[in-house]
Design a protein around this motif. Structure first.
Motif, mmCIF file in Angstrom:
data_model
loop_
_atom_site.group_PDB
_atom_site.id
_atom_site.type_symbol
_atom_site.label_atom_id
_atom_site.label_comp_id
_atom_site.label_asym_id
_atom_site.label_seq_id
_atom_site.Cartn_x
_atom_site.Cartn_y
_atom_site.Cartn_z
ATOM 1 N N PRO A 50 0.815 -1.223 0.000
ATOM 2 C CA PRO A 50 0.000 0.000 0.000
ATOM 3 C C PRO A 50 0.846 1.270 0.000
ATOM 4 O O PRO A 50 0.492 2.255 -0.648
ATOM 5 C CB PRO A 50 -0.823 -0.127 1.288
ATOM 6 N N SER A 51 1.960 1.261 0.727
ATOM 7 C CA SER A 51 2.812 2.439 0.758
ATOM 8 C C SER A 51 3.406 2.722 -0.619
ATOM 9 O O SER A 51 3.407 3.876 -1.091
ATOM 10 C CB SER A 51 3.933 2.248 1.781
ATOM 11 N N LEU A 52 3.908 1.693 -1.287
ATOM 12 C CA LEU A 52 4.503 1.888 -2.608
ATOM 13 C C LEU A 52 3.455 2.327 -3.624
ATOM 14 O O LEU A 52 3.725 3.188 -4.469
ATOM 15 C CB LEU A 52 5.172 0.589 -3.066
ATOM 16 N N ARG B 189 9.094 -1.624 -8.243
ATOM 17 C CA ARG B 189 9.236 -2.195 -6.902
ATOM 18 C C ARG B 189 7.881 -2.635 -6.359
ATOM 19 O O ARG B 189 7.772 -3.676 -5.708
ATOM 20 C CB ARG B 189 9.881 -1.172 -5.967
ATOM 21 N N ALA B 190 6.845 -1.835 -6.618
ATOM 22 C CA ALA B 190 5.513 -2.180 -6.125
ATOM 23 C C ALA B 190 4.999 -3.455 -6.780
ATOM 24 O O ALA B 190 4.421 -4.323 -6.108
ATOM 25 C CB ALA B 190 4.558 -1.019 -6.378
ATOM 26 N N VAL B 191 5.222 -3.609 -8.094
ATOM 27 C CA VAL B 191 4.741 -4.795 -8.807
ATOM 28 C C VAL B 191 5.391 -6.060 -8.245
ATOM 29 O O VAL B 191 4.743 -7.113 -8.115
ATOM 30 C CB VAL B 191 5.012 -4.644 -10.319
ATOM 31 N N LEU B 192 6.659 -5.973 -7.876
ATOM 32 C CA LEU B 192 7.347 -7.136 -7.329
ATOM 33 C C LEU B 192 6.764 -7.583 -5.985
ATOM 34 O O LEU B 192 6.961 -8.734 -5.570
ATOM 35 C CB LEU B 192 8.837 -6.818 -7.150
ATOM 36 N N ARG B 193 6.062 -6.692 -5.296
ATOM 37 C CA ARG B 193 5.521 -6.996 -3.961
ATOM 38 C C ARG B 193 4.025 -7.269 -3.980
ATOM 39 O O ARG B 193 3.396 -7.359 -2.932
ATOM 40 C CB ARG B 193 5.846 -5.842 -3.008
ATOM 41 N N VAL B 194 3.447 -7.382 -5.177
ATOM 42 C CA VAL B 194 1.999 -7.596 -5.301
ATOM 43 C C VAL B 194 1.592 -8.931 -4.697
ATOM 44 O O VAL B 194 0.643 -9.004 -3.895
ATOM 45 C CB VAL B 194 1.572 -7.504 -6.778
#
Length: 797
Positions: free
Chosen positions: A558-560, A597-602
Motif C-alpha cells: 500500500p505504501s509503494l 518495486r511495487a509490482v514485485l511486492r503484489v
C-alpha cells in the motif's frame, strides 16, 4: 498593605463590554478629574495602550498574550468601543492623564494555577473552543461566579435567583433592565453595582480571583507612590474586584499563591463582534454587540438603537419580497416600548425587539427573526489595528495577500472558487495551501473539479472535505474554498513566527518536520505533494530524496502504491501548476522505479485474511490505474502480476477476484476466458467460502460491467445453485457483502441474464402479460369507482 488608603481611591466598578458602564464611567471621570487612572488588564501590556487608542485603531481589537517557550498557549483581552476599560484609557489620553494596567501579567495568566490556568475576567479561548454562557455558568460577566464546586445545575444559581426575584426570565434580561437601560447618575450607578457585586462575589470558589485582588491592590498602591493622594486616583475594575477593595477584603498573603510567570509576549490584534457575543461561546461577552454599539453611539439611548434595528429589519423583509411598511416599523417600535413598560423596564431591550418584531412585522413567524435579526444585532464588524503597533512579517504578508487577492476578511464564512487555469488564482491556491499546511485557521478546502470529471465525486467514500488526500488536489481545473477570518487567524500568525519570517518558510519548516517523522514511501510522497501544492522547492527536493531512500527498502505494497499515485499525478497534471523549478525531470524516473518495486511486492502483499489485504486491494486498484494511464511504467509487468494473482490459490481469494475483474475491464482477458476463470473459481472443487470471497472481489471492481456478461452470470448461477444446503449458511455472509454493492440497474441486468441462462424468458414475458392484463382490469374498476364518486360529489354541490 494600607487597605484604608486603597479604599479611599475613586474605585469605579464596571461590567466588561457594557455600554452603560462606559457612559457612566466617562461622566464619573469628568466629575472627579483624576491625575492617574489604573485599569484592570495585564500589567505588561501597558506599553500597548497608546496603540490601543490610536486614531487609526478601530475597535473591536484585543490584546493578545502568548507563550514564547514553545508551549502553545495564548489568551485574549478584547475591547469594543463601548468597553469601559477602553473608555477609561481613551479618556486618560485625551486629558493627558497617566494610565496603567495593573492586573497579573500575561506570563502569570498563562501559567498553571493548581492545575488550571490563572485566567482573567475577559478570558477568551483563541482556539475557538465553545464556552458556556454567563446565564448557563451563573456568572456576572466578570468570571467571579465560576466554579460552584460542580453543583451540576441541581441548585439554582445566585444569578438566576436575582433574575427570578425581579421577575425576569434570564440573567441577561435582568442585567439589561437593572443596569443597562436606566439612566443612572455616576454615584448611584457606582453604589448599585457595588451592592450587586458585594452580593455575588462570595458565590463559588474565588481563590484565584482573591489572589488577583491582592496582586492588583499591591500594584495599585506601589504605582500611586507617596506623591498621589487617593482622591487623585481612579481605579477601573471588574465589579467584584472593586467591591473587595471597598470592603477592604484583601488578603495580601494570597498573592504568594499565584504561579511564577512563564516566558511570553504581548501584542494587539483585530477582533470581531461575533467573537464578543456570548451566543458564540464568549462567557464575558453580551448577547448583541452591534445592538450595544448602536446604543453606545446614541449616548446610551436604547430606544433609538431599537428603532434603528427595526428599520434595518424592515429593509431586509422588503428586499426579500415581503410586505413591510414604515407603519409596520412604527407599530413594532411602539409594541417594544409598551412591553418594556409593562415589564418595569426603563427602555426596551433585545427581548422586546424580538417579540415585537415577530408579533407585528412577521405575523407570528419567527423564521426571519432568528435567521436575520440575531445576526444583525450581533454584527460582523472586524476591528483594525493602527500603525502604532507593528505586525509581524507573517501578519503583514497575510493581510497584504488578502487585500490584493480580494479574499474574505470578515468573521463569517464565505465560499469562492479558484480557476487553476488562471495564473493569479493559482497563486491564491498556493497561498491557501501554505496556510492549510501551517495550520493557520482561515480557509478550508471544500472541493474541486477535474478535467472531464465531476469533481468531488472522485473522493473516497466517507472522507471529509478537509481531509482530502494531497494527490486528489493535483491536476484540478478549479478548487472551492470556504474562508473566514477569526481572531484565531492572527493568533496563529503571531505564534508561527518562530518557524519563519514568511508563510513559505513556515510551511517548509512544518513539511520538513513531517518528513522527519515519515517511515514509509507513501508518507514521504504525501509530503512531496504538499510541497508542490505549497510551491516549496526545498521541501520538494528533500521529499524526493526521502522517497527514493524509503522505496529501496520498502516492502509495504500500500505504501509503494500510494507513492506511485503521487508520482503519477505529478507526472501528468501540468495544467494547473508548474513544476519546472521543483525538479520535474526526476519525477518520471522515480515513478518508473517505484512502480517496478511495487509490482514485485503484489503477490506477497495480497496474502492473508480479508482484513489483512483490505489496504492491498486498494493498492491493486491504484497500480492498475497507473499502469493504464502512464506509458512510462511497465504495463506488461503489472498485467503479468495481476494474472499471477488470478491463477494463485495462495493469495486471498478476494484479491484474486479483484485482479480478475481489473484484467477483464482492461480487456486483457476476453469473455470466454473470464467465464472459464469464474467457472473454475466457483466450481465444486473450491470451498464455498473461498468462492464467495472471490466473487466479492470480482464484483467490487465494476459490478455493472460484470453482471451484463452472460457467461459470467451463467457461472455465477451455477455456483449458487450448486452450494450444498448445509454449507449455504456459512457462505451467506460473504455473499451478502458481495451482492450489497449491486444497485437497481445492476440487479435488473443480473435478473435478465439469469432468466436468459435458465431459458425462462418466454415464461417471464407471459407472466408479465398476465400481470399487465390484471392491472388493466384493476385500473378499469378503480376508474369506474372514481367516476361514480365524482358524480356523487357533483350532486352534493
Amino acid at each position: 498593605m494600607d487597605l484604608a488608603r486603597l479604599a479611599a481611591v475613586h474605585l469605579f466598578p464596571v461590567r466588561h463590554h457594557s455600554p452603560r458602564s462606559s457612559a457612566t464611567l466617562r461622566a464619573y471621570l469628568d466629575e472627579v478629574r483624576p491625575k492617574a487612572i489604573f485599569v484592570e488588564g495585564p500589567s505588561d501590556a501597558t506599553p500597548l495602550l497608546e496603540a490601543l487608542v490610536d486614531p487609526k485603531t478601530v475597535p473591536p481589537v484585543a490584546i493578545l498574550g502568548y507563550r514564547t517557550d514553545g508551549t502553545p498557549a495564548s489568551s485574549l483581552w478584547p475591547f469594543a468601543a463601548y468597553s469601559p476599560e477602553y473608555v477609561a484609557v481613551k479618556w486618560a489620553f485625551e486629558h493627558g492623564v497617566r494610565v496603567e494596567l495593573i492586573d497579573v501579567p500575561v506570563g502569570m495568566t498563562l501559567a498553571p494555577f493548581e492545575g488550571a490556568p490563572v485566567g482573567h475576567d475577559d478570558v477568551e479561548d483563541p482556539g475557538g473552543h465553545e464556552r458556556e454562557s454567563e446565564a448557563e455558568r451563573g456568572g456576572d460577566g466578570h468570571g467571579e461566579g465560576e466554579g460552584d464546586d460542580g453543583a451540576a445545575g441541581a441548585q439554582e444559581s445566585l444569578y438566576d435567583a436575582c433574575a427570578r426575584a425581579r421577575g425576569f426570565r434570564s440573567f441577561e434580561e435582568f442585567w439589561e433592565a437593572s443596569f443597562e437601560a436606566p439612566r443612572y447618575e455616576p454615584g448611584s450607578f457606582r453604589e448599585a453595582l457595588l451592592a450587586y457585586a458585594d452580593l455575588v462575589r462570595g458565590d463559588g470558589d474565588r481563590l484565584v480571583h482573591r489572589a488577583r485582588d491582592a496582586y492588583m491592590a499591591r500594584r495599585l498602591l506601589e504605582r500611586m507612590g507617596p506623591d498621589l493622594a487617593p482622591r487623585e486616583v481612579a481605579a477601573v475594575l471588574g465589579a467584584a474586584h472593586a467591591a473587595a477593595f471597598v470592603a477592604r477584603d484583601v488578603d495580601p498573603a494570597l498573592e504568594a499563591r499565584l504561579p511564577a510567570p512563564v516566558p511570553c509576549a504581548v501584542t494587539l490584534i483585530p477582533f470581531s463582534f461575533p467573537r464578543l457575543s456570548e451566543q458564540l461561546g464568549y462567557g464575558a461577552g453580551n448577547r448583541a454587540p452591534q445592538y450595544y454599539q448602536r446604543a453606545h453611539d446614541a449616548g446610551g439611548d436604547f430606544r433609538r438603537a431599537t428603532l434603528e434595528v427595526l428599520i434595518d429589519f424592515t429593509e431586509h423583509l422588503r428586499l426579500r419580497g415581503f410586505m413591510a411598511s414604515l407603519a409596520d416599523t412604527i407599530e413594532a417600535f411602539r409594541l417594544a416600548v409598551t412591553l418594556a413598560e409593562l415589564r418595569g423596564k426603563a427602555e426596551p431591550g433585545l427581548d422586546e425587539v424580538r417579540e415585537a418584531t415577530i408579533a407585528t412585522m412577521c405575523r407570528g413567524d419567527a423564521t426571519h427573526v432568528d435567521g436575520f435579526l440575531w445576526p444583525a444585532v450581533i454584527g460582523r464588524n472586524v476591528g483594525r489595528v493602527g500603525g502604532g503597533i507593528g505586525k509581524n512579517s507573517l501578519q503583514e504578508e497575510f493581510w497584504r495577500e488578502v487585500r490584493e487577492r480580494r479574499l474574505p476578511a470578515t468573521d463569517a464564512p464565505e465560499s469562492f472558487r479558484l480557476s487553476l487555469t488562471n495564473e493569479v488564482e493559482v497563486g491564491t491556491s498556493v497561498l491557501l495551501h501554505r496556510l492549510r499546511i501551517a495550520k493557520i485557521p482561515y480557509a478550508a478546502y471544500a472541493g474541486a473539479r477535474r478535467a472531464g470529471g465531476a469533481g468531488a465525486r472522485g473522493r473516497r467514500r466517507g472522507q471529509a472535505a478537509q481531509e482530502t488526500p494531497p494527490d486528489e488536489l493535483l491536476g484540478q481545473l478549479s478548487e472551492t474554498w470556504e474562508a473566514q477570518w477569526t481572531p484565531s487567524t492572527d493568533v496563529a500568525l503571531v505564534e508561527k513566527i518562530v518557524l519563519g519570517d514568511t508563510l513559505e518558510q513556515v510551511a517548509t519548516r512544518l513539511l520538513e518536520e513531517d518528513l522527519a517523522a515519515c517511515h514509509t514511501t507513501g508518507e514521504a510522497a504525501d509530503v512531496l505533494l504538499n510541497g508542490v501544492l505549497a510551491s516549496s522547492a526545498r521541501a520538494v527536493a528533500a521529499a524526493l530524496r526521502a522517497c527514493d531512500q524509503f522505496a529501496a527498502g520498502d516492502s509495504d505494497l500500500p505504501s509503494l502504491a500510494r507513492a506511485c499515485r503521487a508520482f503519477a499525478g505529478l507526472a501528468s497534471f501540468g495544467s494547473s501548476r508548474s513544476l519546472s523549478s521543483l525538479g520535474d525531470g526526476v519525477i518520471a524516473p522515480m515513478l518508473e522505479k517505484t512502480f517496478a518495486r511495487a509490482v514485485l511486492r503484489v503477490h506477497g502483499g495480497c496474502t492473508g485474511s480479508d482484513e489483512a489485504v483490505a489496504a492491498a486491494k486498494e493498492a491493486l486498484r491504484t497500480l492498475h490505474d497507473v499502469a493504464l494511464s502512464q506509458p512510462i511504467v511497465d504495463r506488461a509487468a503489472w498485467l503479468a502480476a495481476a494474472r499471477e494473482l488470478v491463477d494463485s490459490d495462495a493469495v486471498n481469494p478476494s484479491a484474486s477476484g479483484m485482479a480478475c475483474g481489473l484484467l477483464y475491464l482492461a480487456q486483457a482477458i476476453d469473455d470466454a476466458e473470464v467465464a472459464r476463470i469464474v467457472g473454475l473459481r466457483l466450481g465444486g472443487a473450491t470451498p464455498p467460502e473461498a468462492a464467495a470471497s472471490f466473487l466479492a472481489g470480482f464484483l467490487e471492481v465494476n459490478a455493472l460491467v460484470l453482471v451484463k456478461s452472460r457467461p459470467v452470470v451463467e457461472a455465477l448461477d451455477a455456483f449458487l445453485g450448486g452450494i450444498a444446503p448445509e454449507r449455504f449458511k456459512d457462505t451467506l455472509p460473504v455473499l451478502r457483502r458481495a451482492f450489497a454493492a449491486l444497485g437497481a440497474t445492476e440487479r435488473r441486468y443480473l435478473l435478465e441474464n439469469v432468466l436468459a441462462a435458465r431459458k425462462l424468458g418466454d415464461k417471464a414475458r407471459a407472466a408479465q402479460a398476465v400481470l399487465l392484463e390484471k392491472d388493466r382490469e384493476k385500473l378499469k374498476e378503480m376508474s369506474e369507482d372514481l367516476s361514480q364518486a365524482m358524480d356523487d360529489l357533483d350532486d352534493l354541490l
